[in-house]
Design a protein around this motif. Structure first.
Motif, PDB file in Angstrom:
ATOM      1  N   ALA A  17       0.845  -1.205   0.000  1.00  0.00           N
ATOM      2  CA  ALA A  17       0.000   0.000   0.000  1.00  0.00           C
ATOM      3  C   ALA A  17       0.870   1.241   0.000  1.00  0.00           C
ATOM      4  O   ALA A  17       1.812   1.356   0.793  1.00  0.00           O
ATOM      5  CB  ALA A  17      -0.908   0.011   1.226  1.00  0.00           C
ATOM      6  N   ALA A  18       0.553   2.160  -0.888  1.00  0.00           N
ATOM      7  CA  ALA A  18       1.279   3.431  -0.917  1.00  0.00           C
ATOM      8  C   ALA A  18       0.580   4.384  -1.859  1.00  0.00           C
ATOM      9  O   ALA A  18      -0.122   3.955  -2.777  1.00  0.00           O
ATOM     10  CB  ALA A  18       2.718   3.217  -1.404  1.00  0.00           C
ATOM     11  N   GLN A  19       0.786   5.661  -1.634  1.00  0.00           N
ATOM     12  CA  GLN A  19       0.480   6.652  -2.660  1.00  0.00           C
ATOM     13  C   GLN A  19       1.636   6.443  -3.633  1.00  0.00           C
ATOM     14  O   GLN A  19       2.770   6.789  -3.349  1.00  0.00           O
ATOM     15  CB  GLN A  19       0.448   8.048  -2.039  1.00  0.00           C
ATOM     16  CG  GLN A  19      -0.113   9.119  -2.949  1.00  0.00           C
ATOM     17  CD  GLN A  19       0.627   9.269  -4.271  1.00  0.00           C
ATOM     18  OE1 GLN A  19       0.279   8.639  -5.295  1.00  0.00           O
ATOM     19  NE2 GLN A  19       1.677  10.048  -4.286  1.00  0.00           N
ATOM     20  N   SER A  20       1.353   5.848  -4.802  1.00  0.00           N
ATOM     21  CA  SER A  20       2.432   5.278  -5.612  1.00  0.00           C
ATOM     22  C   SER A  20       2.806   6.121  -6.828  1.00  0.00           C
ATOM     23  O   SER A  20       3.634   5.701  -7.626  1.00  0.00           O
ATOM     24  CB  SER A  20       2.015   3.872  -6.075  1.00  0.00           C
ATOM     25  OG  SER A  20       0.927   3.975  -6.974  1.00  0.00           O
ATOM     26  N   SER A  21       2.205   7.292  -6.958  1.00  0.00           N
ATOM     27  CA  SER A  21       2.494   8.093  -8.147  1.00  0.00           C
ATOM     28  C   SER A  21       3.505   9.202  -7.835  1.00  0.00           C
ATOM     29  O   SER A  21       3.291  10.015  -6.920  1.00  0.00           O
ATOM     30  CB  SER A  21       1.179   8.701  -8.666  1.00  0.00           C
ATOM     31  OG  SER A  21       1.436   9.879  -9.388  1.00  0.00           O
ATOM     32  N   VAL A  22       4.593   9.230  -8.618  1.00  0.00           N
ATOM     33  CA  VAL A  22       5.604  10.282  -8.449  1.00  0.00           C
ATOM     34  C   VAL A  22       4.962  11.642  -8.736  1.00  0.00           C
ATOM     35  O   VAL A  22       5.116  12.595  -7.975  1.00  0.00           O
ATOM     36  CB  VAL A  22       6.787  10.059  -9.418  1.00  0.00           C
ATOM     37  CG1 VAL A  22       7.783  11.206  -9.324  1.00  0.00           C
ATOM     38  CG2 VAL A  22       7.465   8.732  -9.130  1.00  0.00           C
ATOM     39  N   GLY A  23       4.210  11.722  -9.847  1.00  0.00           N
ATOM     40  CA  GLY A  23       3.586  12.977 -10.243  1.00  0.00           C
ATOM     41  C   GLY A  23       2.692  13.529  -9.135  1.00  0.00           C
ATOM     42  O   GLY A  23       2.819  14.691  -8.734  1.00  0.00           O
TER      43      GLY A  23
END
Ligand code: NAP
Length: 322
Positions: free
Chosen positions: A81-87
């Motif tokens: 689980a993660a906020q997975s977007s670099v942008g």
């Protein structure tokens, strides 16, 4: 029968990992957010949504995690689980840092306080390395971490927290340092998905242009279902260690676009527009990984070429859209 608990089970990797482990006979506990409905799209696509024991939890709440571990006999935890977007991490830095870092610390602390025999996998990222000089590439496990985005910083912190629990508390805790990996289940806010999805729609007459930012960046793209196998292999070893998981090939985003359009017999110049407003505040120019440790020590087999990957992604997207 072993039991694995997966955070981020509704995401791309979580869904493929759950499918892989179910095929190996595992019981799967899927941790999902407790503040929204369960996003079943990926699990339904893989036809496994009814084979998982879902538990709603706030991964920032230590006592909740402790209770789940105490109530269930868990052998392995995969923290995906993660906020997975670099942008997105540039527009939402606080949420990214807070969730990605603190949830990792709370999971490891819960394991230490309840059942330190549980084996733990941490989803680390190539974004932790930042800009590496071209002449030093490919990146291996011993490179310095110098991230250039809030996402990369959050993953670097989680990486070192995991290493610290391994060294200080003797946990079987490992980090899979994954380079970009793709599939039809890739989230819509990733550029690779946007390229393939829009190109297929253009081909079907459902879209008329593809707007992209900096296409000169070069990356190492692999196929997600093969990467989840490496995650599992890492937890089957005698000793915990960290591994780069990558294809070992490097290509520019421009090559990616051209290959997709070629496969669909579409004219790139006619449909692709460069839009500088889509450039990131700071971007990695080039990175690719040395996967020899994973291949030699885990006996991980990865032999899909760039062309094969693109053709598979396009074919799957056509089916998906249909
Ligand atoms: P993904 O498709 O974006 O899935 C992310 C998962 O995390 C989803 O299940 C999402 O749940 C969950 N999540 C996000 N924010 C959350 C929150 N605040 N509370 C609870 N759950 C939350 O990512 P992925 O591609 O499968 O990647 C899996 C992991 O590997 C991630 O940690 C990612 O950073 C890392 N990684 C991925 C790549 C890659 O190329 N794919 C490369 C290196 C590292 P919802 O469905 O509820 O949103």
């Amino acid at each position: 029968m072993k039991t694995a608990m997966i955070t981020g089970i509704t995401g791309q990797d979580g869904a493929y990992l759950a499918k892989f482990l179910l095929n190996k006979g595992y019981n799967i506990i899927g941790l999902v957010r407790n503040n929204s409905g369960i996003n079943m799209k990926n699990l339904k696509y893989l036809d496994i949504d009814d084979k998982i024991n879902f538990i709603k939890v706030d991964l920032l709440n230590l006592s909740n995690i402790v209770r789940i571990i105490e109530k269930n006999e868990i052998d392995e935890i995969y923290n995906l689980a993660a906020q997975s977007s670099v942008g997105l991490s540039f527009s939402h830095p606080i949420e990214t840092l807070e969730f990605n870092i603190v949830s990792t610390a709370k999971l490891l602390e819960a394991i230490r306080n309840t059942n330190p025999k549980i084996k733990y996998y941490q989803a680390s990222s190539s974004e932790m390395f930042g800009n590496v000089k071209k002449e030093s590439l490919p990146i291996n496990e011993n490179f310095l971490l110098r991230p250039v985005s809030p996402y990369g910083i959050s993953k670097a912190a989680s990486h070192w927290i995991t290493v610290n629990y391994r060294e200080a508390h003797n946990l079987f805790a490992v980090c899979g340092i994954c380079f970009n990996h793709e599939s039809v289940l890739r989230n819509k806010n990733f550029v690779t998905k946007k390229i393939i999805n829009t190109a297929v729609k253009i081909n079907l007459g459902l879209a008329d242009e593809l707007r992209l930012g900096n296409i000169r960046v070069c990356r190492d793209w692999g196929y997600a279902p093969k990467y989840v196998e490496a995650m599992w292999l890492m937890l089957q070893q005698d000793n915990p260690d960290d591994y780069i998981i990558s294809s070992g090939e490097v290509h520019s985003l421009e090559e990616f676009v051209v290959k997709v359009f070629e496969k669909l017999n579409l004219n790139v110049d006619k449909f692709v527009k460069i839009d500088e407003s889509l450039y990131r505040p700071n971007d990695l120019e080039i990175n690719y990984g040395d996967n020899s440790k994973a291949k030699n020590k885990l006996n991980w087999k990865y032999n899909m070429s760039f062309d094969q990957l693109i053709y598979k992604l396009v074919d799957d997207e056509i089916e998906f859209i249909k």
